[in-house]
Design an enzyme around this catalytic site. Structure first.
Site, PDB file in Angstrom:
ATOM      1  N   HIS A  75       0.851  -1.200   0.000  1.00 27.73           N
ATOM      2  CA  HIS A  75       0.000   0.000   0.000  1.00 27.73           C
ATOM      3  C   HIS A  75       0.889   1.253   0.000  1.00 27.73           C
ATOM      4  CE1 HIS A  75      -2.890   3.035   1.316  1.00 27.73           C
ATOM      5  NE2 HIS A  75      -2.163   3.248   2.389  1.00 27.73           N
ATOM      6  N   ASP A 104       7.397  22.911 -25.249  1.00 35.12           N
ATOM      7  CA  ASP A 104       7.252  21.549 -24.723  1.00 35.12           C
ATOM      8  C   ASP A 104       8.267  21.408 -23.595  1.00 35.12           C
ATOM      9  OD1 ASP A 104       7.132  18.626 -24.417  1.00 35.12           O
ATOM     10  OD2 ASP A 104       6.045  18.683 -26.322  1.00 35.12           O
ATOM     11  N   TRP A 140       7.425  -0.566   4.047  1.00 34.53           N
ATOM     12  CA  TRP A 140       8.021   0.118   2.892  1.00 34.53           C
ATOM     13  C   TRP A 140       9.396   0.657   3.239  1.00 34.53           C
ATOM     14  CZ3 TRP A 140       9.286   5.302   1.577  1.00 34.53           C
ATOM     15  CH2 TRP A 140       9.084   6.240   2.594  1.00 34.53           C
ATOM     16  N   SER A 167      12.872   6.719 -13.278  1.00 30.89           N
ATOM     17  CA  SER A 167      11.757   7.497 -13.805  1.00 30.89           C
ATOM     18  C   SER A 167      11.664   8.859 -13.128  1.00 30.89           C
ATOM     19  CB  SER A 167      10.458   6.721 -13.605  1.00 30.89           C
ATOM     20  OG  SER A 167       9.357   7.524 -13.882  1.00 30.89           O
ATOM     21  N   SER A 168      11.757   8.872 -11.799  1.00 34.73           N
ATOM     22  CA  SER A 168      11.667  10.141 -11.074  1.00 34.73           C
ATOM     23  C   SER A 168      12.783  11.077 -11.480  1.00 34.73           C
ATOM     24  CB  SER A 168      11.769   9.908  -9.566  1.00 34.73           C
ATOM     25  OG  SER A 168      10.699   9.154  -9.128  1.00 34.73           O
ATOM     26  N   GLU A 253      12.149  12.933   0.780  1.00 33.77           N
ATOM     27  CA  GLU A 253      11.042  12.324   0.039  1.00 33.77           C
ATOM     28  C   GLU A 253       9.691  12.862   0.513  1.00 33.77           C
ATOM     29  OE1 GLU A 253      10.679  10.370  -2.476  1.00 33.77           O
ATOM     30  OE2 GLU A 253       8.578   9.761  -2.243  1.00 33.77           O
ATOM     31  N   TYR A 255       9.087  15.782   1.543  1.00 36.60           N
ATOM     32  CA  TYR A 255       8.875  17.110   0.960  1.00 36.60           C
ATOM     33  C   TYR A 255       8.719  17.037  -0.544  1.00 36.60           C
ATOM     34  CZ  TYR A 255       9.495  18.550   5.603  1.00 36.60           C
ATOM     35  OH  TYR A 255       9.293  18.673   6.940  1.00 36.60           O
ATOM     36  N   SER A 266      -0.885  27.477  -3.676  1.00 37.61           N
ATOM     37  CA  SER A 266      -0.478  28.881  -3.770  1.00 37.61           C
ATOM     38  C   SER A 266      -0.974  29.521  -5.054  1.00 37.61           C
ATOM     39  CB  SER A 266       1.047  29.000  -3.725  1.00 37.61           C
ATOM     40  OG  SER A 266       1.537  28.451  -2.536  1.00 37.61           O
ATOM     41  N   HIS A 300      15.043  12.022  13.023  1.00 33.61           N
ATOM     42  CA  HIS A 300      13.845  12.101  13.874  1.00 33.61           C
ATOM     43  C   HIS A 300      12.886  10.948  13.579  1.00 33.61           C
ATOM     44  CE1 HIS A 300      11.818  14.947  10.745  1.00 33.61           C
ATOM     45  NE2 HIS A 300      11.418  13.720  10.541  1.00 33.61           N
ATOM     46  N   HIS A 301      13.150  10.199  12.508  1.00 31.39           N
ATOM     47  CA  HIS A 301      12.332   9.010  12.232  1.00 31.39           C
ATOM     48  C   HIS A 301      12.785   7.820  13.063  1.00 31.39           C
ATOM     49  CE1 HIS A 301      10.250  10.654   8.671  1.00 31.39           C
ATOM     50  NE2 HIS A 301      11.344  11.362   8.547  1.00 31.39           N
ATOM     51  N   THR A 326       7.253  26.487   7.260  1.00 29.23           N
ATOM     52  CA  THR A 326       5.935  25.932   6.937  1.00 29.23           C
ATOM     53  C   THR A 326       4.840  26.852   7.473  1.00 29.23           C
ATOM     54  OG1 THR A 326       6.969  23.794   7.265  1.00 29.23           O
ATOM     55  CG2 THR A 326       4.603  23.795   6.936  1.00 29.23           C
ATOM     56  N   LYS A 329       4.266  29.794   5.256  1.00 32.37           N
ATOM     57  CA  LYS A 329       3.417  29.469   4.109  1.00 32.37           C
ATOM     58  C   LYS A 329       1.938  29.539   4.485  1.00 32.37           C
ATOM     59  CE  LYS A 329       6.219  26.812   0.981  1.00 32.37           C
ATOM     60  NZ  LYS A 329       5.751  27.562  -0.168  1.00 32.37           N
ATOM     61  N   ARG A 448       1.537   0.581  15.234  1.00 31.53           N
ATOM     62  CA  ARG A 448       1.157   0.501  13.836  1.00 31.53           C
ATOM     63  C   ARG A 448       1.536  -0.879  13.292  1.00 31.53           C
ATOM     64  NH1 ARG A 448       5.786   4.088  10.738  1.00 31.53           N
ATOM     65  NH2 ARG A 448       4.593   3.494   8.903  1.00 31.53           N
TER      66      ARG A 448
END
Lengths: 533, 158, 290
Positions: A75, A104, A140, A167-168, A253, A255, A266, A300-301, A326, A329, A448
């Site tokens: 997922h 283009d 993941w 691809s990215s 990632e 962000y 915006s 921090h993860h 943030t 914004k 989780r």
């Protein structure tokens, strides 16, 4: 996409499937990316429904715990790499050339390749569901040593991640080259719409971190099959090192998935407030500041792996700092609305929903940044609630807003406003029914990634599952509205589409967009999108 | 940036070596020269020993001294034991760990079974000494150090 | 199914009614555990709870200001009410102010957090150490210096009930999924150092009431500590995905007064030496002699 037929036959698209396979047209590729991402959202959504069905009531009813773990893993991979990222790449393809007065994208063939890699990558990843040992089930995040227990799916997983990365990166290179080289004369960098700015910065993030992920998963592959011991303690390696490398990719990632959303919102809010975006340049600087900070907060993860206090303090302070740009914004968006002349068409509704619900996700992010409290939140449902708030009513709502906003420009047909509003309200209600109770679950101690839970968690899981199914069904309204609009069922759209819309695509191009735009280079020297003094 | 991903590996090792983070560095994995250390009898440090075996190795692994009090700079030998319960030869590699991790920089070992892979015949039991001292430069705020060994199957062998 | 559905929905409604009537989450917590983080039974867990509530209230205030301004604007500045768009587009002063104010708020949050963090990481002066080893899928506890060690796995009742379509009424199972055969027994009012490691993959040992969550990583030794104030039974779970049965390796800790703990320890040692001690000793002697 019938609009193309009316156009110049020499440059028109080939008929049939070959048009899509061989196309180098940025609008075709944008449409392909968006359709592909819609398909992946549906696949990933179905996987989440398996998860929510199993968690509907306590006890194991439908699936094996191992398959449940595969579902949470797949997922995430499908939604992140197949849903959100290609959707934003699709928007960048569609919008950046027309917003900058370019004919283009700069590298059209690479653009085509970058797209057609994706179905191969996700086909490979999806095929792992039928393999010996099942689909990847280690999350993941692929933490070793657990991910080393993956069966035959392992090499497929690694290669598909390589392909997604390639691809990215092609998409990112294309964005950078297009923005830096193909802007029409007079389109200065500081005149660009914010969507172009946020994508330019996102593209640099992508180029910086996707190869790091590719390196990390390659190390996993060689650890498993070729006897290296990067992450195997027995050979002097270190499983925690994987987490550091992974999150060095993983935080930027985050962000990558939200900065383009900032750009979309915006642009939409000023249109419907009929007022210039407040603090254009501070928006650009805030985006750059967020991107910079995203490189120094990764740990921090993983506060619970055990780090020296000094490191924990550093990562706590750095993470909390992100809330400053943030916050700027969010304040700017509110100031843009302030004393505007607002109307509330569907794109505006989704943007307002974005601002409020993303900010709630930002608040729980600030809570998570506090290291001592993070020990309680970490790996609980509180985290699940947090990142779904920033990704679903965050990134995904901005995608809905973008599609409703630009669809009339793309197709020349105005979508059905009533259905659009219904879609917004039902989505907003059910997304909160789905994710808000997960805050409570996490705080009360539910970890989780568990397929079953003790009875004290039953009520909120029940509520969350109801929300999940209702949210999924609601999306059929969107699907119907989308398809009928593409087929021209509703009213014709005007060239400006929205009363307050400013920008090259609204003021200089017809609706629907012709297959080729700006065959003659426009001169934008006198173009003033927003006051620059 | 792909190469940078790989460059992060030695970079990480360097950070661990300098800070002691992860409890594994040259101080815990290589032979030290201890000729210059004098015992500091003004304080004692408690050193605990813990043993673990990875599930990929059918061994038993233990020590007879759970913990000792010693002076920093004082040379000590502690005995560890392992039994190979498998019916064929197995090769194990012991991985040292130290907690608090920052104390790992202050270990000085002259003898340790963790320096090499350890082959054990079927059913064999062996005594394995570890000789070490704790550098008197150990910060005052550390009063207990845990030295941990985990035996894993040596990579691609046994 | 439908009756279960209705009762679940009913329970949910009553829970939400409690939350709504009490208004604030912190107050609801006293009535309903499942809405908020537990205050816990250690000095650290109480500090963590206070920090949690502090940052929560700060978020509420900021949210009220920002969303308040936004909602006011949405209501007052709408075209249908004849609002004309103003012309302002930036203000350096305002922008500096709303960059600076959050910065000050963050400092006010970070300082107490840093203080608690330093306390949490200070394992000095521990009176006893327990080694916790994670396995797929159980915990092993070893009391260092005491020669007591045992495994702790999901209780049989829960394990039976959690099988797919077991047909067991989960209400009849004691502490479904949060019960083990051999709980960890520890003394209260004692600083206990936990040493965590794992034998296969990464696990994480989590008990919300102690505000302790630490990864158990193979080949590593991680440390943390707790000092429990009140005797009681405290439950938690493995918090790091560790494979198939990750959801089925709970943590149960029974805190006893130091006297009761000593009695328990003596009983354990007695039982162990009677049952295993002789056998182990013989095994080792024979082995060493070879």
């Amino acid at each position: 996409m019938s609009h193309a037929e009316a156009h110049d036959h020499h440059h028109g698209p080939e008929p049939g499937f070959m048009r899509w396979l061989k196309t180098t047209n940025h609008k075709d590729l944008g449409a392909l990316y968006l359709m592909f991402s819609l398909a992946m959202f549906i696949v990933g959504g179905l996987m989440s429904l398996v998860i929510r069905a199993e968690l509907f009531t306590p006890g194991m009813q439908f699936v094996d715990p191992q398959f449940f773990n595969s579902m949470t893993t797949m997922h995430a991979l499908f939604m992140i790499f197949g849903g959100v990222m290609p959707a934003f790449t699709g928007l960048s393809n569609y919008l950046i050339p027309i917003q900058l007065g370019a004919p283009d994208m700069a590298l059209p063939r690479i653009n085509n390749m970058g797209f057609w890699i994706l179905p191969i990558a996700f086909g490979m990843l999806l095929s792992t569901l039928f393999m010996d040992g099942g689909a990847p089930a280690g999350g993941w995040t692929l933490y070793p040593p657990l991910s080393m227990q993956t069966g035959d799916a392992m090499p497929f997983l690694v290669f598909s991640i390589h392909l997604m990365g390639i691809s990215s990166i092609t998409g990112a290179i294309n964005v950078i080259v297009t923005i830096l080289n193909l802007r029409a004369p007079g389109m200065d960098l500081m005149k660009m719409p914010l969507f172009c700015w946020t994508w330019l910065i996102t593209a640099f993030l992508l180029i910086a971190v996707m190869p790091v992920l590719a390196g990390a998963v390659t190390m996993l592959l060689t650890d498993k099959y070729f006897g290296t011991t990067f992450f195997a303690a027995a050979g002097g390696g270190d499983p925690v090192m994987f987490q550091h490398i992974f999150w060095f990719f993983g935080h930027p990632e985050v962000y990558i998935m939200i900065l383009p959303a900032f750009g979309v919102v915006s642009q939409i809010i000023p249109t419907f407030a009929r007022k210039t975006l407040f603090g254009y340049s501070s928006m650009v600087y805030a985006t750059a500041a967020i991107a910079f900070l995203s490189f120094i907060v990764w740990a921090h993860h993983m506060f619970t792996v055990g780090m020296p206090v000094a490191a924990e303090l550093f990562f706590m302070f750095a993470t909390m700092l992100i809330s400053v740009p943030t916050g700027v914004k969010v304040f700017n968006w509110v100031a843009t609305m302030w004393r505007g002349s607002m109307t509330f068409e569907t794109p505006m509704l989704f943007s307002l929903g974005f601002v409020i619900l993303f900010t709630i996700g930002g608040f729980s992010g600030l809570m998570l940044a506090m290291t001592p409290v993070d020990f309680q939140y970490h790996d609980s449902y509180f985290v699940v609630a947090h990142f779904h708030y920033v990704l679903v009513p965050g990134a995904v709502f901005s995608l809905f807003a973008a599609v409703y906003y630009w669809l009339p420009k793309w197709t020349g047909t105005m979508y059905n406003e009533k259905l659009g509003k219904l879609h917004f309200w039902l989505s907003t209600i059910f997304i909160n029914v789905l994710f808000f109770p997960q805050h409570f679950l996490g705080l009360a101690g539910m970890p989780r990634r568990i397929p079953d839970y003790s009875l004290q968690f039953a009520e909120f899981n029940f509520m969350s599952s109801v929300g999940a199914f209702a949210f999924f069904i609601t999306q059929f309204i969107f699907l119907y509205n989308l398809i009928t609009t593409c087929r021209g069922k509703w009213e014709k759209a005007t060239d400006q589409v929205w009363e307050g819309a400013k920008g090259v695509e609204w003021e200089m191009l017809p609706s629907p967009l012709p297959y080729h735009t700006f065959e003659q280079q426009p001169d934008l020297s006198d173009y003033e999108p927003h006051p620059t003094h | 940036m792909f190469a940078f991903g790989y460059a992060l590996v030695p970079l990480y090792d360097l950070v661990c070596e300098i800070t002691g983070y992860n409890g594994r560095n040259s101080a815990t994995t290589t032979v030290a020269d201890v000729s210059s250390f004098e015992p500091d009898v003004s304080r004692t440090v408690k050193v605990e020993f813990v043993t673990s075996v990875g599930t990929d190795l059918p061994w038993k692994f233990w020590t007879t001294s759970n913990s000792i009090q010693l002076y920093p700079g004082e040379m000590t030998t502690v005995q560890f034991y392992a039994t190979n319960k498998a019916t064929e030869t197995r090769i194990g590699q012991a991985i040292p760990g130290v907690s608090p991790t920052l104390a790992s920089k202050y270990f000085r070992k002259t003898e340790c079974f963790c320096f090499n892979e350890q082959p054990f015949e079927a059913g064999q039991t062996r005594e394995m000494p570890v000789t070490f001292l704790v550098d008197p430069a150990l910060p005052d705020d550390v009063d207990t150090i845990t030295l941990s060994y985990t035996f894993f199957k040596a990579p691609d062998k046994g | 199914m439908s009756s279960a559905f209705m009762s679940r929905a009913g329970a949910l409604m009553s829970k939400l009614a409690i939350a709504a009537s009490l208004g604030m989450v912190s107050q609801a917590a006293t009535a309903e555990y499942a809405l908020n983080m537990p205050v816990g039974v250690t000095e650290i867990s109480r500090e963590v709870y206070d920090l949690h509530m502090l940052v929560f209230y700060v978020c509420c205030v900021i949210g009220a200001v920002v969303f308040g301004a936004m909602i006011y604007s949405i209501i007052a500045h709408r075209k249908s009410k004849g609002a004309k768009a103003a012309n302002f587009h930036h203000s350096t002063v305002v922008e500096i102010v709303w960059t600076a104010i959050p910065f000050v708020i963050l400092m006010a949050l970070a300082l107490p957090a840093a203080k608690t963090l330093v306390k949490m990481e200070n394992t000095r002066g521990a009176e006893m150490s327990i080694k916790v080893t994670g396995y797929q899928w159980k915990w092993q506890y070893e009391y260092i210096d005491e020669d007591v060690s045992f495994y702790s796995t999901l209780s049989q009742d829960s394990n039976f009930a959690r099988q797919k379509n077991s047909g067991v009424d989960l209400e009849s199972v004691d502490n479904y999924l949060l019960d083990v055969d051999n709980p960890l027994v520890v003394p209260t009012d004692t600083k206990i150092r936990l040493l965590l490691t794992a034998a296969d993959v990464i696990h994480a040992w989590w008990v919300p009431d102690f505000a302790v969550k630490k990864d158990a990583i193979p080949g590593y030794i991680n440390e943390t500590w707790m000092q429990i104030d009140e005797p009681g039974t405290y439950r938690g779970q493995c918090a790091e995905l560790c494979g198939r049965d990750h959801g089925f390796m709970p943590v149960v800790v029974i805190a006893k007064t130091p006297e009761e703990y000593q009695a328990w320890l003596a009983a354990q040692k007695g039982a162990e030496s009677a049952l295993n001690g002789a056998a182990i000793a013989t095994e080792q002697n024979v082995a060493l002699a070879q």
